[in-house]
Design an enzyme around this catalytic site. Structure first.
Site, short mmCIF file in Angstrom:
data_model
loop_
_atom_site.label_atom_id
_atom_site.label_comp_id
_atom_site.label_asym_id
_atom_site.label_seq_id
_atom_site.Cartn_x
_atom_site.Cartn_y
_atom_site.Cartn_z
N MET A 69 -7.19 9.35 9.85
CA MET A 69 -7.82 9.77 8.81
C MET A 69 -8.78 11.10 9.14
O MET A 69 -9.74 11.26 8.43
CB MET A 69 -8.75 9.02 8.08
CG MET A 69 -7.99 7.67 7.46
SD MET A 69 -8.83 6.16 6.79
CE MET A 69 -9.09 5.52 8.41
N LYS A 89 -1.71 2.60 -6.20
CA LYS A 89 -1.68 3.49 -7.22
C LYS A 89 -2.66 3.38 -8.18
O LYS A 89 -2.93 4.64 -8.73
CB LYS A 89 -0.38 2.81 -8.12
CG LYS A 89 0.86 3.48 -8.09
CD LYS A 89 1.64 3.61 -9.55
CE LYS A 89 3.02 4.12 -9.14
NZ LYS A 89 3.93 3.83 -10.37
N ASP A 139 1.02 -1.36 -0.11
CA ASP A 139 -0.03 0.10 0.04
C ASP A 139 0.74 1.48 -0.01
O ASP A 139 1.99 1.16 0.10
CB ASP A 139 -0.81 0.03 1.10
CG ASP A 139 -2.08 -1.01 1.01
OD1 ASP A 139 -2.40 -1.19 -0.03
OD2 ASP A 139 -2.69 -1.07 1.82
N1 SAH Z 1 -3.45 0.48 9.23
C1 SAH Z 1 -3.10 1.62 9.57
C2 SAH Z 1 -4.08 2.69 9.34
C3 SAH Z 1 -4.52 2.97 7.84
S1 SAH Z 1 -5.67 4.34 7.83
C4 SAH Z 1 -2.15 1.89 10.85
O1 SAH Z 1 -2.38 0.76 11.81
O2 SAH Z 1 -1.66 2.68 11.03
C5 SAH Z 1 -4.43 5.64 7.32
C6 SAH Z 1 -4.44 6.59 8.37
O3 SAH Z 1 -3.30 6.04 9.24
C7 SAH Z 1 -3.86 7.90 7.72
O4 SAH Z 1 -4.63 8.67 7.26
C8 SAH Z 1 -3.22 8.34 9.09
O5 SAH Z 1 -4.44 9.01 9.88
C9 SAH Z 1 -2.56 7.17 9.79
N2 SAH Z 1 -1.24 7.19 9.56
C10 SAH Z 1 -0.79 5.94 8.97
N3 SAH Z 1 0.56 6.27 9.02
C11 SAH Z 1 0.90 7.08 9.68
C12 SAH Z 1 2.05 7.95 10.09
N4 SAH Z 1 3.38 7.44 9.63
N5 SAH Z 1 2.01 9.16 10.48
C13 SAH Z 1 0.74 9.61 10.97
N6 SAH Z 1 -0.34 8.93 10.37
C14 SAH Z 1 -0.22 7.77 10.13
#
Ligand code: SAH
Length: 277
Positions: free
Chosen positions: A182, A67, A45
């Site tokens: 998000m 993508k 992803d």
């Molecule tokens: N499964 C992922 C979440 C996916 S939803 C997890 O457990 O982290 C996607 C959201 O995750 C983004 O919109 C943001 O809010 C958050 N996110 C993912 N990686 C991030 C990062 N490195 N720093 C801050 N927010 C992050």
């Protein structure tokens, strides 16, 4: 099933739903790393960091599932079908996702569909960004003085829906720390809902963008100031939102040098000083 058994018996590949963590390659699990090093196919992803993508078996087929944006429901179906097709032809298929696959990562949905299609599947958890990003920003999600409860919630589906799935009123009353994934796009709506439900406008809030990566950025404020701060600074997703009194701990921990804690600990250990002696 091990790799040899799988190779001998075509059509019995296995899909591993692997969490890549929030970005810092040091936070990736050993199990996840081993799997991408010997995978035949890796479907990844957009939020998986380049350092982790660089660890993938050079012989593996790499497919960027992030993508083909813009056709969301089809994309999900296509990705699931791709995993099923690949698992029928290959021994080890890794579905690599940012953070943890089961935390707002559609891991549960994908696992269900794979099982329904008769494909063997296993999940490998990752460190979720909702825990790692606040930690790297110096914000503990619980604290004996400030918070004994945490809620992880998506900010994605609220605005514009006839019947929002997230009950912000309940969250405002039921949890001392609120961690929103998000949430940047709908932040004005979310704050309005939380304050309508009775949360003080002075409640501390932190936004942590690209948590644990070199690019990590933070914005700290209060519910009544943050929307303007976001506009002024042009702060963008992807970011984790943390709401609650624990945010004030950042100043305390930073003043004690928390930001460089890892580096300092290594320096202390190699210099022969130990905290336990
Ligand atoms: N499964 C992922 C979440 C996916 S939803 C997890 O457990 O982290 C996607 C959201 O995750 C983004 O919109 C943001 O809010 C958050 N996110 C993912 N990686 C991030 C990062 N490195 N720093 C801050 N927010 C992050």
């Amino acid at each position: 099933m091990n790799r040899n058994e799988a190779i001998q018996n075509k059509y019995v590949g296995k899909v591993y739903l692997v969490g890549a963590g929030p970005g810092d390659p040091g936070l990736f699990t050993l199990k996840g790393k081993t799997l991408i090093e010997c995978a035949d196919v890796v479907i990844y992803d957009a939020l998986v960091s380049p350092e982790i993508l660089a660890m993938i078996n050079p012989q593996a087929e790499k497919i960027d599932a992030g993508k083909r944006k813009g056709r969301h429901s089809l994309l999900q179906e296509e990705t699931t079908q791709l995993m099923i097709d690949k698992a029928r032809d290959h021994a080890i298929v890794v579905r690599l996702k940012g953070g943890d696959p089961f935390v707002f990562g559609r891991g549960g949905e994908e696992m269900e569909e794979l099982i329904n299609a008769g494909v063997s599947v296993e999940v490998v958890p990752g460190i979720t960004s909702g825990i790692a990003a606040p930690a790297y920003a110096g914000i503990p999600l619980t604290h004996r003085l400030y918070s004994s409860s945490v809620t992880f919630v998506t900010g994605h589906e609220a605005a514009g829906k006839y019947r929002p799935a997230v009950n912000w009123q309940a969250i405002a009353h039921g949890s001392e720390t609120i961690v929103i994934y998000m949430g940047i796009h709908n932040l004005p709506y979310i704050i309005e809902e939380l304050t309508k439900a009775g949360l003080s406008k002075q409640t501390p809030i932190a936004l942590v963008r690209w948590g644990t990566r070199e690019l990590q950025e933070e914005l700290i404020g209060q519910l009544e100031t943050i929307v303007e701060q976001v506009e002024e600074t042009g702060f963008e997703a992807p970011a984790i939102v943390v709401i609650g009194a624990v945010v004030t701990m950042q100043a305390v921990l930073r003043n004690q040098g928390y930001r460089d804690a890892n580096v300092q600990l290594v320096a202390e250990v190699s210099g022969g000083t130990s905290a336990t002696t």
